[in-house]
Design an enzyme around this catalytic site. Structure first.
Site, PDB file in Angstrom:
ATOM      1  N   HIS A 122       0.841  -1.149  -0.019  1.00 34.22           N
ATOM      2  CA  HIS A 122       0.005  -0.090  -0.095  1.00 34.22           C
ATOM      3  C   HIS A 122       0.837   1.059  -0.034  1.00 34.22           C
ATOM      4  O   HIS A 122       1.840   1.242   0.785  1.00 34.22           O
ATOM      5  CB  HIS A 122      -0.968   0.018   1.110  1.00 34.22           C
ATOM      6  CG  HIS A 122      -1.215   1.441   1.769  1.00 34.22           C
ATOM      7  ND1 HIS A 122      -0.865   1.829   2.700  1.00 34.22           N
ATOM      8  CD2 HIS A 122      -2.251   2.179   1.475  1.00 34.22           C
ATOM      9  CE1 HIS A 122      -1.455   3.190   2.834  1.00 34.22           C
ATOM     10  NE2 HIS A 122      -2.285   3.301   2.100  1.00 34.22           N
ATOM     11  N   ARG A 126      -0.830  12.240  -0.034  1.00 37.34           N
ATOM     12  CA  ARG A 126      -2.047  13.427  -0.189  1.00 37.34           C
ATOM     13  C   ARG A 126      -1.830  14.687   0.317  1.00 37.34           C
ATOM     14  O   ARG A 126      -0.696  14.862   1.302  1.00 37.34           O
ATOM     15  CB  ARG A 126      -3.004  12.327   0.828  1.00 37.34           C
ATOM     16  CG  ARG A 126      -2.554  12.338   2.114  1.00 37.34           C
ATOM     17  CD  ARG A 126      -3.758  11.302   3.278  1.00 37.34           C
ATOM     18  NE  ARG A 126      -3.276  11.367   4.220  1.00 37.34           N
ATOM     19  CZ  ARG A 126      -2.267  10.219   4.618  1.00 37.34           C
ATOM     20  NH1 ARG A 126      -1.830   9.505   3.918  1.00 37.34           N
ATOM     21  NH2 ARG A 126      -2.067  10.162   6.026  1.00 37.34           N
ATOM     22  N   ARG A 279     -16.614   8.291  -3.260  1.00 41.74           N
ATOM     23  CA  ARG A 279     -17.014   6.971  -4.188  1.00 41.74           C
ATOM     24  C   ARG A 279     -16.553   5.887  -3.554  1.00 41.74           C
ATOM     25  O   ARG A 279     -15.543   5.366  -3.587  1.00 41.74           O
ATOM     26  CB  ARG A 279     -16.445   7.312  -5.406  1.00 41.74           C
ATOM     27  CG  ARG A 279     -16.766   6.419  -6.523  1.00 41.74           C
ATOM     28  CD  ARG A 279     -16.345   6.991  -7.737  1.00 41.74           C
ATOM     29  NE  ARG A 279     -16.797   6.415  -9.018  1.00 41.74           N
ATOM     30  CZ  ARG A 279     -16.294   5.130  -9.726  1.00 41.74           C
ATOM     31  NH1 ARG A 279     -15.183   4.555  -9.171  1.00 41.74           N
ATOM     32  NH2 ARG A 279     -16.772   4.732 -10.571  1.00 41.74           N
TER      33      ARG A 279
END
Length: 318
Positions: A122, A126, A279
């Site tokens: 992973h 951000r 989403r």
């Protein structure tokens, strides 16, 4: 340079005018494309592209593979979303941003290989901006976050050492203490409290980074994002041709269950996405294509499966 959520102060807040949002967006889109191209070359499968918009503001691009020859499921996601009210998962650690309009953008990815000897990985980089309320003396607040971690099933010490060394070297130009601090943060963050074990062998994790201003903080996430392929792909190439059978695939599915447990119970990114009206299909693309649970199952002592437990505790790898 490293700072924790609990240490956030007004000195770490930055005026939005110092932030180059287009530069961050351009970097993240380029990072997504570079990683997708490298994974396509390695696996021979083409990533699908799904571009989406969000009613409240913003959208993203999901790049994914399902049923691939090298990666059973892989998602490399870009999102740039906006909203007027932050969800509880964001304000819990930063109460000063409650009630503010916000923007968040990032690249997040999870790779679930088909061969159990290749670890799951992973990576996320951000940025977040909480805007000042109109006609107040508040300032806009920004911070960066990110990291990467490795979740092996049949672990190799040299793989763990390589992964951590690349992370250490990526952070070294920015701080003498960042790697140790971010490694510790990763060990503590990716921990399943109800299982009393780490999710994998860790890596680095950081959040709320704005110390030193926009340029310095942005440079850190570029170094982390740019280091991903060097950290992970040599491991893939070493392990991709190791033979495996039903036993290894069964253990892979069992251990993937731990991945699901962490993401749905503890992961702040998953909770933020779901609580902010994100989403769902993109958020849950991090989940493995299949997982299994067994009641009170324990591996045979001395077996390759039992050996994994030795790796699921903090260790100094680099």
């Amino acid at each position: 340079m490293p700072n924790s959520t609990s240490d956030s102060t007004s000195s770490e807040q930055s005026v939005l005018s110092t932030v180059d949002l287009p530069a961050v967006r351009a970097y993240l889109l380029g990072l997504q494309q570079n990683i997708v191209m490298a994974l396509e070359r390695a696996g021979g499968d083409t990533f699908l592209r799904d571009e989406w918009t969000r009613a409240e503001g913003g959208g993203g691009i999901s790049r994914l593979i399902e049923g691939g020859s090298l990666f059973e499921r892989a998602g490399v996601l870009f999102s740039h979303v906006k909203g007027m009210t932050l969800p509880p998962s964001a304000t819990l650690h930063r109460p000063e941003v409650a009630g503010r309009p916000w923007e968040a953008m990032g690249v997040s990815m999870v790779l679930h290989p088909r061969n159990p000897y290749i670890p799951t990985t992973h990576m996320n980089v951000r940025m977040f901006v909480a805007k000042a309320a109109p006609e107040t003396e508040q300032q806009d607040i920004f911070w960066f976050g990110g990291g990467m971690d490795l979740t092996p099933y049949y672990p190799f010490e040299e793989d763990a050492q390589h992964f951590h060394r690349v992370n250490r070297d990526a952070l070294a130009p920015h701080s003498d203490t960042a790697y140790d601090a971010y490694k510790k943060w990763c060990d503590e963050y990716f921990f399943l409290k109800h299982r009393n074990e780490m999710r994998g062998i860790g890596g680095i994790f950081f959040d709320d980074l704005s110390t030193g201003g926009f340029d310095a903080s942005f440079a850190v996430i570029r170094s982390v994002g740019n280091a991903f392929l060097s950290a992970y792909m040599p491991i893939v190439e070493k392990r991709r041709d190791i033979a495996y059978g039903e036993r290894e695939r069964d253990f892979l599915a069992y251990r993937r269950g731990r991945y699901v447990e962490f993401n749905l119970v503890f992961d702040r990114g998953t909770l933020f996405g779901l609580q902010s009206g994100g989403r769902t299909e993109s958020i849950l693309l991090s989940m493995p294509p299949m997982a299994a649970w067994r009641y009170n199952w324990q591996p045979d002592p001395g077996s390759p499966e039992a050996r994994l437990a030795e790796f699921l505790k903090p260790r100094q790898w680099a």
